[in-house]
Scaffold this active site. Sequence first.
Site, PDB file in Angstrom:
ATOM      1  N   SER A   8       0.957  -1.352   0.127  1.00 58.08           N
ATOM      2  CA  SER A   8      -0.393  -0.259   0.419  1.00 58.08           C
ATOM      3  C   SER A   8       0.739   1.711  -0.241  1.00 58.08           C
ATOM      4  O   SER A   8       1.896   1.436   0.212  1.00 58.08           O
ATOM      5  CB  SER A   8      -0.529  -0.158   1.540  1.00 58.08           C
ATOM      6  OG  SER A   8      -1.989  -1.417   1.264  1.00 58.08           O
TER       7      SER A   8
HETATM    8  N1  SAM Z   1      -0.128  -4.780   4.314  1.00 53.46           N
HETATM    9  C1  SAM Z   1       0.170  -5.300   2.718  1.00 53.46           C
HETATM   10  C2  SAM Z   1       1.927  -4.643   2.808  1.00 53.46           C
HETATM   11  O1  SAM Z   1       2.193  -3.965   4.205  1.00 53.46           O
HETATM   12  O2  SAM Z   1       2.282  -5.002   1.915  1.00 53.46           O
HETATM   13  C3  SAM Z   1      -0.384  -4.498   1.860  1.00 53.46           C
HETATM   14  C4  SAM Z   1      -1.249  -6.097   1.341  1.00 53.46           C
HETATM   15  S1  SAM Z   1      -1.698  -5.703  -0.228  1.00 53.46           S
HETATM   16  C5  SAM Z   1      -3.268  -4.703  -0.559  1.00 53.46           C
HETATM   17  C6  SAM Z   1      -3.262  -7.160   0.205  1.00 53.46           C
HETATM   18  C7  SAM Z   1      -3.550  -8.147   0.443  1.00 53.46           C
HETATM   19  O3  SAM Z   1      -4.451  -9.021   1.227  1.00 53.46           O
HETATM   20  C8  SAM Z   1      -2.807  -9.148  -0.259  1.00 53.46           C
HETATM   21  O4  SAM Z   1      -1.362  -9.497   0.056  1.00 53.46           O
HETATM   22  C9  SAM Z   1      -3.804 -10.473   0.029  1.00 53.46           C
HETATM   23  O5  SAM Z   1      -3.066 -11.496  -0.352  1.00 53.46           O
HETATM   24  C10 SAM Z   1      -4.352 -10.345   1.064  1.00 53.46           C
HETATM   25  N2  SAM Z   1      -5.435 -10.942   1.604  1.00 53.46           N
HETATM   26  C11 SAM Z   1      -6.521 -10.819  -0.113  1.00 53.46           C
HETATM   27  N3  SAM Z   1      -7.695 -11.930   0.779  1.00 53.46           N
HETATM   28  C12 SAM Z   1      -7.358 -12.130   2.395  1.00 53.46           C
HETATM   29  C13 SAM Z   1      -7.975 -13.072   3.261  1.00 53.46           C
HETATM   30  N4  SAM Z   1      -9.096 -13.190   2.995  1.00 53.46           N
HETATM   31  N5  SAM Z   1      -6.575 -13.229   4.476  1.00 53.46           N
HETATM   32  C14 SAM Z   1      -5.714 -13.284   4.277  1.00 53.46           C
HETATM   33  N6  SAM Z   1      -5.170 -11.892   3.103  1.00 53.46           N
HETATM   34  C15 SAM Z   1      -5.543 -11.931   2.641  1.00 53.46           C
END
Ligand code: SAM
Length: 221
Positions: free
Chosen positions: A69
Amino acid sequence: MTIRVPWHTRKEEAREIMFREDLIGRGIKDAAVLRAMREVPREAFVPPELAAQAYADQPLPIEEEQTISQPYIVAYMTEALELTPGDRVLEIGTGSGYAAAVLSRIVTTVYSVERLGTLADKARKRLTALGYNNIVVQEGDGTLGWPEHAPYDAIVVTAGAPKLPEALLEQLATGGRLVIPIGTTSFLQMLIRVRRRGENDYHSEELCPVRFVPLIGAAGW
Ligand code: SAM
C-alpha cells in the site's frame, strides 16, 4: 548530459520528502505513527528493481499480483486504529509485511494473516531478517480472523471486503477498533472504522474512499 545519482545516495532525501510532504503535509499527526513510518525502511519491502520508487507516495506491485500500500494510506489507517503501546493488533493481508512492521513499532504484538502461502513465507523471513520479533505471520483466510489470539484491541484489514466479516467483529475487544475497506465493487471501497462499545454495541463511521485489492475468502469476495 544527465548525471544519474545512485539511488542509495538519494534514499534519505526521498524518505524525508515522503515524511514531510505525504505524511505531515497531508495531516498525519500521531507522533508514534510518524516515528514508525520514519523508522521502517520501505525499500526493504518492495521488489529490488522498484527500490528507487520506495518513497514515492504510491502503491507498488509485489509478488502474486498483489500490492504494497501507499505510505500515506498505511499511516492513515494506522493512525485511525488509535493505538496505545500495550495493544494487541490483528492485521489481515500481510502482503510484503510493511504495514505489520509499522504496527510493530507502536504496539506489543502484531498478529498478521495472509491468504497466499508464498507471500506469508516471504514476509515472515523478511521480517525476521530485519529484526522485527514481535510479529507473528500465519497463512490462512483472514476473513475468519485468528480466534486463538482474540480479543484484539485493534484489527486492520488491508484488502477490500464486500461486507463486514462477522468473525472480525466478534474478535474485537470491547473498546477495540476495526479499520476496513468495504465496497460493492472489488476495487473501490470506503474505509470504515467500527468501534466495539459493548457486548452487542458497535458504532461505525466512514473515513475516506480507498482502492484496495480484493479480500478473498469465506466472508470476502
Ligand atoms: N499490508 C500489506 C503490505 O504492507 O504490504 C499490503 C496488503 S495487499 C494491499 C492485500 C493483501 O491481502 C494481499 O497480500 C492479499 O493476498 C491479502 N488477502 C486477500 N484476501 C485475504 C484473506 N482472506 N486473508 C488474508 N489475506 C488476504
